[in-house]
Design a protein around this motif. Structure first.
Motif, mmCIF file in Angstrom:
data_model
loop_
_atom_site.group_PDB
_atom_site.id
_atom_site.type_symbol
_atom_site.label_atom_id
_atom_site.label_comp_id
_atom_site.label_asym_id
_atom_site.label_seq_id
_atom_site.Cartn_x
_atom_site.Cartn_y
_atom_site.Cartn_z
ATOM 1 N N ARG A 92 0.841 -1.208 0.000
ATOM 2 C CA ARG A 92 0.000 0.000 0.000
ATOM 3 C C ARG A 92 0.876 1.258 0.000
ATOM 4 N NH1 ARG A 92 -5.490 -1.023 1.144
ATOM 5 N NH2 ARG A 92 -5.778 1.199 1.376
ATOM 6 N N ILE A 93 1.898 1.269 0.831
ATOM 7 C CA ILE A 93 2.769 2.443 0.944
ATOM 8 C C ILE A 93 3.604 2.634 -0.311
ATOM 9 C CG2 ILE A 93 4.786 3.364 2.169
ATOM 10 C CD1 ILE A 93 3.503 2.164 4.739
ATOM 11 N N LEU A 94 4.227 1.563 -0.778
ATOM 12 C CA LEU A 94 5.079 1.685 -1.966
ATOM 13 C C LEU A 94 4.263 2.054 -3.205
ATOM 14 C CD1 LEU A 94 7.520 -1.313 -1.403
ATOM 15 C CD2 LEU A 94 8.034 1.129 -1.166
ATOM 16 N N LEU A 95 3.092 1.445 -3.362
ATOM 17 C CA LEU A 95 2.269 1.778 -4.521
ATOM 18 C C LEU A 95 1.768 3.215 -4.447
ATOM 19 C CD1 LEU A 95 0.993 0.955 -7.164
ATOM 20 C CD2 LEU A 95 -0.911 -0.050 -5.874
ATOM 21 N N SER A 96 1.333 3.654 -3.286
ATOM 22 C CA SER A 96 0.885 5.046 -3.132
ATOM 23 C C SER A 96 2.013 6.024 -3.426
ATOM 24 C CB SER A 96 0.355 5.284 -1.720
ATOM 25 O OG SER A 96 -0.813 4.543 -1.487
ATOM 26 N N THR A 97 3.201 5.699 -2.983
ATOM 27 C CA THR A 97 4.367 6.548 -3.239
ATOM 28 C C THR A 97 4.683 6.584 -4.733
ATOM 29 O OG1 THR A 97 5.251 6.138 -1.029
ATOM 30 C CG2 THR A 97 6.832 6.855 -2.709
ATOM 31 N N PHE A 98 4.626 5.414 -5.381
ATOM 32 C CA PHE A 98 4.856 5.377 -6.827
ATOM 33 C C PHE A 98 3.821 6.200 -7.570
ATOM 34 C CE2 PHE A 98 3.633 3.360 -10.883
ATOM 35 C CZ PHE A 98 4.712 3.803 -11.634
ATOM 36 N N VAL A 99 2.560 6.103 -7.168
ATOM 37 C CA VAL A 99 1.497 6.870 -7.836
ATOM 38 C C VAL A 99 1.828 8.369 -7.783
ATOM 39 C CG1 VAL A 99 -0.920 7.576 -7.670
ATOM 40 C CG2 VAL A 99 -0.322 5.155 -7.530
ATOM 41 N N ILE A 100 2.271 8.848 -6.640
ATOM 42 C CA ILE A 100 2.636 10.264 -6.491
ATOM 43 C C ILE A 100 3.797 10.606 -7.430
ATOM 44 C CG2 ILE A 100 3.598 11.989 -4.905
ATOM 45 C CD1 ILE A 100 0.734 11.284 -4.159
ATOM 46 N N ALA A 101 4.860 9.805 -7.396
ATOM 47 C CA ALA A 101 6.051 10.076 -8.213
ATOM 48 C C ALA A 101 5.742 9.984 -9.702
ATOM 49 C CB ALA A 101 7.173 9.102 -7.845
ATOM 50 N N ASP A 102 4.996 8.966 -10.095
ATOM 51 C CA ASP A 102 4.698 8.772 -11.508
ATOM 52 C C ASP A 102 3.767 9.862 -12.034
ATOM 53 O OD1 ASP A 102 5.015 6.985 -13.882
ATOM 54 O OD2 ASP A 102 2.841 6.854 -13.676
ATOM 55 N N THR A 103 2.814 10.259 -11.235
ATOM 56 C CA THR A 103 1.907 11.346 -11.644
ATOM 57 C C THR A 103 2.700 12.626 -11.880
ATOM 58 O OG1 THR A 103 0.051 10.364 -10.462
ATOM 59 C CG2 THR A 103 -0.099 12.715 -10.972
ATOM 60 N N ARG A 104 3.607 12.928 -10.964
ATOM 61 C CA ARG A 104 4.450 14.119 -11.132
ATOM 62 C C ARG A 104 5.277 14.016 -12.413
ATOM 63 N NH1 ARG A 104 7.783 13.324 -7.481
ATOM 64 N NH2 ARG A 104 9.466 12.725 -8.836
ATOM 65 N N ARG A 105 5.850 12.858 -12.649
ATOM 66 C CA ARG A 105 6.688 12.691 -13.839
ATOM 67 C C ARG A 105 5.868 12.847 -15.119
ATOM 68 N NH1 ARG A 105 10.748 8.007 -15.914
ATOM 69 N NH2 ARG A 105 11.893 9.390 -17.273
ATOM 70 N N ARG A 106 4.676 12.254 -15.147
ATOM 71 C CA ARG A 106 3.827 12.386 -16.330
ATOM 72 C C ARG A 106 3.404 13.835 -16.551
ATOM 73 N NH1 ARG A 106 -0.723 10.037 -15.250
ATOM 74 N NH2 ARG A 106 -0.143 8.933 -13.376
ATOM 75 N N GLU A 107 3.129 14.562 -15.468
ATOM 76 C CA GLU A 107 2.663 15.943 -15.590
ATOM 77 C C GLU A 107 3.778 16.936 -15.881
ATOM 78 O OE1 GLU A 107 0.546 16.628 -11.948
ATOM 79 O OE2 GLU A 107 -1.203 15.492 -12.627
ATOM 80 N N VAL A 108 4.984 16.658 -15.408
ATOM 81 C CA VAL A 108 6.083 17.624 -15.546
ATOM 82 C C VAL A 108 7.059 17.229 -16.653
ATOM 83 C CG1 VAL A 108 8.054 18.685 -14.351
ATOM 84 C CG2 VAL A 108 5.903 18.309 -13.123
ATOM 85 N N GLU A 109 7.626 16.052 -16.569
ATOM 86 C CA GLU A 109 8.681 15.653 -17.497
ATOM 87 C C GLU A 109 8.155 15.103 -18.822
ATOM 88 O OE1 GLU A 109 11.632 13.144 -15.646
ATOM 89 O OE2 GLU A 109 11.311 14.142 -13.725
ATOM 90 N N CYS A 110 7.032 14.419 -18.780
ATOM 91 C CA CYS A 110 6.541 13.743 -19.978
ATOM 92 C C CYS A 110 5.397 14.483 -20.660
ATOM 93 C CB CYS A 110 6.084 12.327 -19.619
ATOM 94 S SG CYS A 110 7.436 11.247 -19.138
ATOM 95 N N ARG A 111 5.001 15.591 -20.138
ATOM 96 C CA ARG A 111 3.832 16.313 -20.667
ATOM 97 C C ARG A 111 3.983 16.603 -22.159
ATOM 98 N NH1 ARG A 111 1.318 20.524 -17.205
ATOM 99 N NH2 ARG A 111 -0.660 19.504 -17.497
ATOM 100 N N GLY A 112 3.055 16.086 -22.936
ATOM 101 C CA GLY A 112 2.985 16.385 -24.364
ATOM 102 C C GLY A 112 3.989 15.692 -25.244
#
Length: 121
Positions: A92-112
């Motif tokens: 639960r903790i590791l997956l929740s942490t990954f969701v936060i990190a991956d969401t940030r990466r998709r929104e900031v680094e991978c956007r568009g």
């Protein structure tokens, strides 16, 4: 399953149910995979704190105490090596942490301009 949760295509509870149905060795392999994914998403200690807050795990539980410490990758290594009785909380903790990190990466680094297959499910 892991990427589908990160992209909101599956719920955390569906992932927890799936994880709970796995044998101990498979659970450990999944924990290792979530940590690898987190490394690729450039996980931070702040992601760990935010992931814990969203995980539903009490902050006094062993994996919760570890995820808020630095360095984050070293702590994640400790979490995946906890005994099987801690696997579900760890997931639960590791997956929740990954969701936060991956969401940030998709929104900031991978956007568009993202061509990561796992970001385009």
């Amino acid at each position: 399953m892991i990427n589908e949760v990160a992209q909101g295509l599956r719920s955390m509870e569906a992932a927890v149910s799936w994880f709970g149905s796995l044998a101990q060795a498979e659970q450990k392999a999944v924990l290792q995979e979530v940590v690898r994914y987190s490394m690729q998403a450039h996980v931070t200690s702040e992601d760990g704190r935010n992931g814990l807050a969203q995980s539903g795990v009490k902050p006094t539980m062993t994996p919760a105490v570890l995820i808020v410490r630095e360095p984050i990758l070293e702590q994640m290594g400790k979490i995946i090596n906890l005994p099987p009785s801690e696997h579900l909380k760890s997931f639960r903790i590791l997956l929740s942490t990954f969701v936060i990190a991956d969401t940030r990466r998709r929104e900031v680094e991978c956007r568009g301009a993202c061509n990561h297959a796992w970001h385009n499910l």
